[in-house]
Design an enzyme around this catalytic site. Sequence first.
Site, PDB file in Angstrom:
ATOM      1  N   HIS A  35      -0.710  -2.754  -3.518  1.00  0.00           N
ATOM      2  CA  HIS A  35      -1.061  -1.392  -3.935  1.00  0.00           C
ATOM      3  C   HIS A  35      -0.178  -0.999  -5.124  1.00  0.00           C
ATOM      4  O   HIS A  35       0.734  -0.187  -5.013  1.00  0.00           O
ATOM      5  CB  HIS A  35      -0.893  -0.416  -2.774  1.00  0.00           C
ATOM      6  CG  HIS A  35      -2.126  -0.280  -1.945  1.00  0.00           C
ATOM      7  ND1 HIS A  35      -3.273   0.329  -2.417  1.00  0.00           N
ATOM      8  CD2 HIS A  35      -2.421  -0.707  -0.694  1.00  0.00           C
ATOM      9  CE1 HIS A  35      -4.203   0.301  -1.488  1.00  0.00           C
ATOM     10  NE2 HIS A  35      -3.722  -0.339  -0.436  1.00  0.00           N
ATOM     11  N   ASP A  80      -2.719   3.739  -2.091  1.00  0.00           N
ATOM     12  CA  ASP A  80      -2.249   3.987  -0.727  1.00  0.00           C
ATOM     13  C   ASP A  80      -1.676   5.394  -0.594  1.00  0.00           C
ATOM     14  O   ASP A  80      -1.865   6.067   0.430  1.00  0.00           O
ATOM     15  CB  ASP A  80      -1.205   2.939  -0.325  1.00  0.00           C
ATOM     16  CG  ASP A  80      -0.058   2.805  -1.330  1.00  0.00           C
ATOM     17  OD1 ASP A  80      -0.247   3.152  -2.509  1.00  0.00           O
ATOM     18  OD2 ASP A  80       1.029   2.332  -0.939  1.00  0.00           O
ATOM     19  N   TYR A 125     -16.466   2.065 -16.766  1.00  0.00           N
ATOM     20  CA  TYR A 125     -16.567   3.461 -16.357  1.00  0.00           C
ATOM     21  C   TYR A 125     -16.803   4.382 -17.547  1.00  0.00           C
ATOM     22  O   TYR A 125     -16.324   4.119 -18.652  1.00  0.00           O
ATOM     23  CB  TYR A 125     -15.293   3.893 -15.631  1.00  0.00           C
ATOM     24  CG  TYR A 125     -15.015   3.128 -14.362  1.00  0.00           C
ATOM     25  CD1 TYR A 125     -16.046   2.541 -13.634  1.00  0.00           C
ATOM     26  CD2 TYR A 125     -13.724   2.991 -13.881  1.00  0.00           C
ATOM     27  CE1 TYR A 125     -15.793   1.856 -12.468  1.00  0.00           C
ATOM     28  CE2 TYR A 125     -13.455   2.301 -12.711  1.00  0.00           C
ATOM     29  CZ  TYR A 125     -14.496   1.721 -12.006  1.00  0.00           C
ATOM     30  OH  TYR A 125     -14.243   1.041 -10.854  1.00  0.00           O
ATOM     31  N   GLU A 148       8.401   8.686  -2.733  1.00  0.00           N
ATOM     32  CA  GLU A 148       7.557   9.238  -1.675  1.00  0.00           C
ATOM     33  C   GLU A 148       7.766  10.733  -1.467  1.00  0.00           C
ATOM     34  O   GLU A 148       6.894  11.410  -0.902  1.00  0.00           O
ATOM     35  CB  GLU A 148       7.800   8.481  -0.369  1.00  0.00           C
ATOM     36  CG  GLU A 148       7.277   7.048  -0.418  1.00  0.00           C
ATOM     37  CD  GLU A 148       7.543   6.271   0.857  1.00  0.00           C
ATOM     38  OE1 GLU A 148       6.691   5.437   1.224  1.00  0.00           O
ATOM     39  OE2 GLU A 148       8.611   6.495   1.477  1.00  0.00           O
TER      40      GLU A 148
END
Length: 415
Positions: A120, A125, A319, A396
């Site tokens: 990841h 995630d 895209y 985090e």
Amino acid sequence: MNASRSTQSPSVSELATDPRFSGLVEAARALQPRTVALRRKIHMHPEQGLNLPKTQAAVMQALDGLGLHVMTGKSCSSVTAVLNGARPGPTVLLRGDMDALPLQEDSGLSYASEVDGSMHACGHDTHTAMLVSAARLLCSRKDALAGRVVFMFQPGEEGYHGARYMIEEGVLDAGGRPIERAFALHITATGASGVVRSKAGPMLAAADQFTVRVIGRGGHGAIPHDALDPVPAAAAMVGALQTLVTRRISVFEPVVVTVGRITAGTTWNIIPESAELEGTFRSLSEASRATMREELPKLCHQIAAAYGCRAEVDLGQGYPVTVNDGEIGPHVVDLAGAVLGQRYAEPMPAPMMGAEDFSYVLQKVPGAFAFIGACPPGVEPADADPNHSNRVHFDESALANGVAMYAAFALDTLR
């Protein structure tokens, strides 16, 4: 691409005093252990592409018991969850992507990937974990919601067009009525931790791929006049592609061309039969994109002919341009300032040339895409290992701000 909403968004001062946002950041921080635990669980077991059974199961388990109407995809491992508010009203969509990249992790983290060749590295995630916690937070505040929230957990963002698959399967109709607004967050290790950045208009580029095979005639390196050497033709194309951008596209229409791979030959004294180029071109408007798709093959054919060779050109369509609504994009920055504090809100001065398949959603629904920084502690953003690096590390502690932003966007829309 999208017209601005006819109704005005609340002012910054109105947002700051909105009682629905009271305690939102604190609630997001209280959910931090759950957010981090889910993020690390997904990080350790990354899956790529459209088929993510373990990730899908982890999301389903995390949503269990919240009283959401949950659906899974047929063509891919998507999860769509719908929260009905206490009163009738519009529908808002929040998106989190779930897939990983084909990289061997070298981060040194205690929860590093346990899957060889998969990581990841783009932070999906974290997006998934933040969106799950936002769903939990909004479920606890459903009495404040006039309408419904569609949580879009999407596989296959990394080049697999997962958003398009989910749209084809009806994610935009999952709430029973058209989506009023849509929002997606993307984490970045090279941004100041917890800071939200967005803007009006083009946010990310369209991304197309090209492969050019230059075909000549092989021979001995000592007698090139008896062969048709494709290597000089291929080399000429690399430079000419840059000139194509500067001479056929307006300077006010940014386009980037990168040749990422050149392959030719087998050894030092043989002129090869063919040479191959592979690369990408990025554009911020459909007009410049169309020009490149027309002119690039023409240029390569003409250069090959000038060297006595021929060219086979294959264009892959990636895209579209990711275009934020003219009002909602800046409003996200105002919302971040009101909910998180002004130091966590930053207007984005210019678009990035990366690409995103949330563009498919924004082609159909007014909304916005925003970045949230997560530079690791003790590191300057400019020095941090970037997304898509096998050493990338995200702070985090920034996840709580992301959870609060997802929830705030829904609360703001369903007022």
